[in-house]
Design a protein around this motif. Structure first.
Motif, short mmCIF file in Angstrom:
data_model
loop_
_atom_site.label_atom_id
_atom_site.label_comp_id
_atom_site.label_asym_id
_atom_site.label_seq_id
_atom_site.Cartn_x
_atom_site.Cartn_y
_atom_site.Cartn_z
N TYR A 79 -4.03 -4.00 -10.04
CA TYR A 79 -2.87 -3.54 -9.32
C TYR A 79 -1.65 -4.28 -9.84
CZ TYR A 79 -5.59 -1.04 -5.80
OH TYR A 79 -6.42 -0.15 -5.16
N LYS B 271 2.43 -5.31 -8.75
CA LYS B 271 3.30 -5.40 -7.57
C LYS B 271 4.68 -5.89 -7.95
CE LYS B 271 3.52 -7.22 -2.84
NZ LYS B 271 4.95 -7.55 -2.91
N ALA C 166 9.17 -6.65 -2.89
CA ALA C 166 9.56 -5.74 -1.81
C ALA C 166 8.84 -4.39 -1.87
CB ALA C 166 11.07 -5.52 -1.78
N GLU C 167 7.79 -4.30 -2.66
CA GLU C 167 6.97 -3.09 -2.69
C GLU C 167 5.51 -3.46 -2.48
OE1 GLU C 167 9.68 -0.66 -5.98
OE2 GLU C 167 7.51 -0.68 -6.13
N GLY C 168 4.70 -2.48 -2.09
CA GLY C 168 3.27 -2.72 -2.02
C GLY C 168 2.64 -2.65 -3.40
N PRO C 169 1.44 -3.20 -3.54
CA PRO C 169 0.74 -3.12 -4.82
C PRO C 169 0.50 -1.66 -5.21
CG PRO C 169 -0.32 -4.71 -3.36
CD PRO C 169 0.67 -3.97 -2.54
#
Lengths: 114, 114
Positions: free
Chosen positions: A36, A38, A41-44
């Protein structure tokens, strides 16, 4: 106990060169591995995965290699681009066990220098 | 096609209070997992819900509880908040917990406990 390890907290690579991110795991029952990415300020975001019956999986600039005997996998990014700068997480699970959880490593922060 | 949505985005609570975080899974997904990500660490598994039941639980105390609704959305509740509960809480959805379906994450809820 940390079942998924990423021993390099950070990595810097020149734009256009290859980035190699490494991951080791301790649980031999894991049979599905994922990477993943990342951004702050964002999700994976899911990048690429590989099942234990394979030793390589490619998707565009991203290739994941699995060495089951060494309990080691790596993510290769070629060529590296500045937009690839992010934290990369290695993750693993046991698919054969219903409802099993995905275990994440601590992450490697990749910086691609223009 | 809506992805995973979480609310609220940010939350500030006082030690000892209770908090509820909400998550709507990606369209077509039926399994919801919750993760806690402390600064500089990888996501730590809290629990997973499928068919409105908790299927797997990580190493978190009973102060952490959850629920899944018939429309697959989910809530995470944390009681008696501690300063150490300050973290990014990530919700992830997938299709059928025991499959090769990768997790899709929301952007998380940043919880600060003062």
């Amino acid at each position: 106990d940390q079942q998924v390890k990423q021993n390099s907290p950070s990595l810097s690579v020149q734009e256009g060169r290859i980035s190699i991110l490494n991951c080791d795991y301790t649980n031999s029952m894991f049979d599905y591995f994922l990477w993943y990415k990342k951004y702050p300020a964002e999700g994976p975001t899911f990048l690429i995965s590989i099942s234990s019956i394979k030793d390589k999986n490619e998707d565009g600039r991203f290739t994941v290699f699995l060495n089951k005997s060494a309990k080691h996998l790596s993510l290769h990014i070629v060529p590296s681009q500045p937009g690839d700068s992010a934290v990369y997480f290695c993750a693993a699970k046991r698919v054969k066990t219903s409802y099993d959880k995905v275990i994440f490593g601590p992450g490697t922060s990749l910086s691609v220098i223009p | 096609d809506a992805g995973v949505t979480q609310s609220p985005t940010h939350l500030i609570k006082t030690r000892g209070q209770q908090v509820t975080l909400r998550c709507s899974p990606k369209s077509g997904h039926d399994t919801v997992s919750w993760y806690q990500q402390a600064l500089g660490q990888g996501p730590q598994f809290i629990f997973q819900y499928y068919e409105e039941e908790e299927r797997q639980r990580g190493n978190f105390p009973d102060r952490f509880s959850g629920h899944q609704f018939p429309n697959y959305s989910s809530e995470l509740n944390v009681n008696a908040l501690l300063l150490g509960d300050s973290a990014l809480y990530l919700c992830a959805s997938s299709l059928r917990g025991g499959s090769y379906s990768p997790l899709h994450f929301g952007n998380g809820t940043r919880l600060t406990v003062t």
